[in-house]
Design an enzyme around this catalytic site. Structure first.
Site, PDB file in Angstrom:
ATOM      1  N   ASP A  56      -4.310   4.894   6.140  1.00  0.00           N
ATOM      2  CA  ASP A  56      -4.478   5.998   6.488  1.00  0.00           C
ATOM      3  C   ASP A  56      -5.481   5.930   8.141  1.00  0.00           C
ATOM      4  O   ASP A  56      -5.825   5.377   9.277  1.00  0.00           O
ATOM      5  CB  ASP A  56      -5.274   6.970   5.531  1.00  0.00           C
ATOM      6  CG  ASP A  56      -6.470   8.080   5.842  1.00  0.00           C
ATOM      7  OD1 ASP A  56      -5.778   8.402   6.879  1.00  0.00           O
ATOM      8  OD2 ASP A  56      -6.206   8.901   5.401  1.00  0.00           O
TER       9      ASP A  56
ATOM     10  N   GLU B 201       0.792  -1.223   0.282  1.00  0.00           N
ATOM     11  CA  GLU B 201       0.046   0.378  -0.352  1.00  0.00           C
ATOM     12  C   GLU B 201       1.003   1.208   0.001  1.00  0.00           C
ATOM     13  O   GLU B 201       2.133   1.247   0.302  1.00  0.00           O
ATOM     14  CB  GLU B 201      -0.825  -0.035   1.150  1.00  0.00           C
ATOM     15  CG  GLU B 201      -2.399  -0.446   1.531  1.00  0.00           C
ATOM     16  CD  GLU B 201      -3.213   0.487   0.213  1.00  0.00           C
ATOM     17  OE1 GLU B 201      -3.102   0.633  -0.184  1.00  0.00           O
ATOM     18  OE2 GLU B 201      -4.465  -0.211   0.619  1.00  0.00           O
ATOM     19  N   ASP B 202       0.790   2.378  -0.741  1.00  0.00           N
ATOM     20  CA  ASP B 202       1.184   3.429  -0.628  1.00  0.00           C
ATOM     21  C   ASP B 202       0.681   4.444   0.338  1.00  0.00           C
ATOM     22  O   ASP B 202       1.803   4.731   1.198  1.00  0.00           O
ATOM     23  CB  ASP B 202       0.860   4.729  -1.408  1.00  0.00           C
ATOM     24  CG  ASP B 202      -0.584   5.157  -1.721  1.00  0.00           C
ATOM     25  OD1 ASP B 202      -0.884   4.081  -1.411  1.00  0.00           O
ATOM     26  OD2 ASP B 202      -1.356   5.617  -2.642  1.00  0.00           O
TER      27      ASP B 202
ATOM     28  N   ARG C 292       0.843  11.784  -8.746  1.00  0.00           N
ATOM     29  CA  ARG C 292       1.304  11.254  -8.990  1.00  0.00           C
ATOM     30  C   ARG C 292       2.980  11.077  -9.184  1.00  0.00           C
ATOM     31  O   ARG C 292       3.737  10.326  -8.740  1.00  0.00           O
ATOM     32  CB  ARG C 292       0.349  10.030  -9.411  1.00  0.00           C
ATOM     33  CG  ARG C 292      -1.106  10.267  -8.828  1.00  0.00           C
ATOM     34  CD  ARG C 292      -1.404   8.689  -9.561  1.00  0.00           C
ATOM     35  NE  ARG C 292      -3.356   8.467  -9.410  1.00  0.00           N
ATOM     36  CZ  ARG C 292      -3.343   7.612  -8.368  1.00  0.00           C
ATOM     37  NH1 ARG C 292      -2.783   7.410  -7.042  1.00  0.00           N
ATOM     38  NH2 ARG C 292      -4.613   7.782  -8.022  1.00  0.00           N
TER      39      ARG C 292
ATOM     40  N   PHE D 147      -2.350  16.261   4.586  1.00  0.00           N
ATOM     41  CA  PHE D 147      -2.565  15.587   3.314  1.00  0.00           C
ATOM     42  C   PHE D 147      -1.668  15.696   1.985  1.00  0.00           C
ATOM     43  O   PHE D 147      -0.810  16.888   2.132  1.00  0.00           O
ATOM     44  CB  PHE D 147      -3.615  16.627   1.971  1.00  0.00           C
ATOM     45  CG  PHE D 147      -4.260  16.325   1.281  1.00  0.00           C
ATOM     46  CD1 PHE D 147      -4.659  15.294   1.743  1.00  0.00           C
ATOM     47  CD2 PHE D 147      -3.524  16.298  -0.284  1.00  0.00           C
ATOM     48  CE1 PHE D 147      -6.033  14.264  -0.013  1.00  0.00           C
ATOM     49  CE2 PHE D 147      -4.463  15.444  -1.261  1.00  0.00           C
ATOM     50  CZ  PHE D 147      -5.372  14.795  -1.179  1.00  0.00           C
TER      51      PHE D 147
HETATM   52  C1  PRP Z   1      -5.593   5.101  -0.833  1.00  0.00           C
HETATM   53  C2  PRP Z   1      -4.761   4.213  -0.512  1.00  0.00           C
HETATM   54  C3  PRP Z   1      -5.429   2.766   0.037  1.00  0.00           C
HETATM   55  C4  PRP Z   1      -6.325   4.108   0.854  1.00  0.00           C
HETATM   56  C5  PRP Z   1      -5.856   4.016   2.211  1.00  0.00           C
HETATM   57  O1  PRP Z   1      -6.448   5.229  -1.965  1.00  0.00           O
HETATM   58  O2  PRP Z   1      -3.624   3.610  -1.861  1.00  0.00           O
HETATM   59  O3  PRP Z   1      -6.133   2.206  -0.323  1.00  0.00           O
HETATM   60  O4  PRP Z   1      -6.006   5.393   0.580  1.00  0.00           O
HETATM   61  O5  PRP Z   1      -7.031   4.745   3.074  1.00  0.00           O
HETATM   62  P1  PRP Z   1      -7.876   4.342   4.458  1.00  0.00           P
HETATM   63  O6  PRP Z   1      -6.747   3.634   5.083  1.00  0.00           O
HETATM   64  O7  PRP Z   1      -8.565   5.303   4.952  1.00  0.00           O
HETATM   65  O8  PRP Z   1      -8.382   3.085   3.532  1.00  0.00           O
HETATM   66  P2  PRP Z   1      -6.768   6.283  -2.705  1.00  0.00           P
HETATM   67  O9  PRP Z   1      -8.633   6.063  -2.461  1.00  0.00           O
HETATM   68  O10 PRP Z   1      -6.743   7.479  -2.607  1.00  0.00           O
HETATM   69  O11 PRP Z   1      -7.135   5.377  -4.542  1.00  0.00           O
HETATM   70  P3  PRP Z   1      -5.925   5.618  -5.185  1.00  0.00           P
HETATM   71  O12 PRP Z   1      -4.654   4.705  -4.546  1.00  0.00           O
HETATM   72  O13 PRP Z   1      -6.329   5.249  -6.186  1.00  0.00           O
HETATM   73  O14 PRP Z   1      -5.024   6.520  -5.228  1.00  0.00           O
END
Ligand code: PRP
Length: 181
Positions: free
Chosen positions: A105, A101-102, A168, A155
């Site tokens: 949160d 995961e990136d 990105r 953010f």
């Molecule tokens: C981001 C990230 C995780 C998620 C984490 O994805 O890649 O999958 O949010 O958030 P959480 O812990 O609150 O669930 P995002 O929805 O931004 O999609 P993306 O990776 O396509 O930008």
């Protein structure tokens, strides 16, 4: 790219620091799974940059797959509802799986992914997250096994992370402050 937004970017983690930390995480994974194969699962789209750097520093037999999810009502009114947009191409039964995961949160996405992946009987399921915002966690027990950096509740964009699909491609992780509307 929306003109002017760049003025509101402040570097939080420089690419040199990211690369150093990614190498350290890869070294730890290599040590933890010595002599075994690891199956990396990237969560699209944000994790693609981290994953592509990470996998090149893992000195093991590796394989790769991707999932895509979207969540609804993120932020203050998070509903916890996660939709699976793209499933894995192949079975993970009996494999050493590392979900990449990136950012971690609220933990809602990872909680959902862990639940559905564990049903598929991997040998082990570990999580590698480049960034962790522990102050935002809704599901307390959700943790990553490998964390690049713990960050405050700002953010952030860059190195795979987006704002409305922009930024990105930034090499550094940056704090984005949007101008008032
Ligand atoms: C981001 C990230 C995780 C998620 C984490 O994805 O890649 O999958 O949010 O958030 P959480 O812990 O609150 O669930 P995002 O929805 O931004 O999609 P993306 O990776 O396509 O930008």
């Amino acid at each position: 790219m929306p003109v002017g937004y760049r003025d509101h970017l402040k570097v939080l983690i420089r690419n040199t620091a990211i690369q150093k930390r990614v190498r350290a995480v890869a070294k730890q994974i290599t040590k933890d799974f010595r002599g075994e194969r690891v199956h990396l699962i990237g969560v699209l789209k944000g994790a693609c940059i981290f994953l592509s750097d990470l996998i090149r520093h893992i000195d093991l037999d590796t394989s790769l797959d991707f999932m895509a999810v979207s969540s609804y009502g993120k932020g203050q009114s998070s509903s916890g509802e996660v939709r699976l947009n793209k499933d894995l191409d192949t079975s993970i039964e009996g494999l050493n799986v590392i979900l990449v995961e990136d950012i971690l949160d609220t933990g809602l996405t990872l909680s959902y992914l862990r639940r559905i992946l564990l049903q598929r009987k991997p040998k082990v399921l570990r999580v590698a997250a480049l960034l962790d915002k522990p102050s935002r966690r809704i599901i307390a027990e959700i943790k990553a096994d490998y964390v690049g950096f713990e960050i405050p509740n700002d953010f952030v964009v860059g190195y795979g992370l987006d704002y409305a699909e922009h930024y990105r491609n930034l090499k550094d992780v940056c704090i984005l402050t949007l101008p008032p509307e």
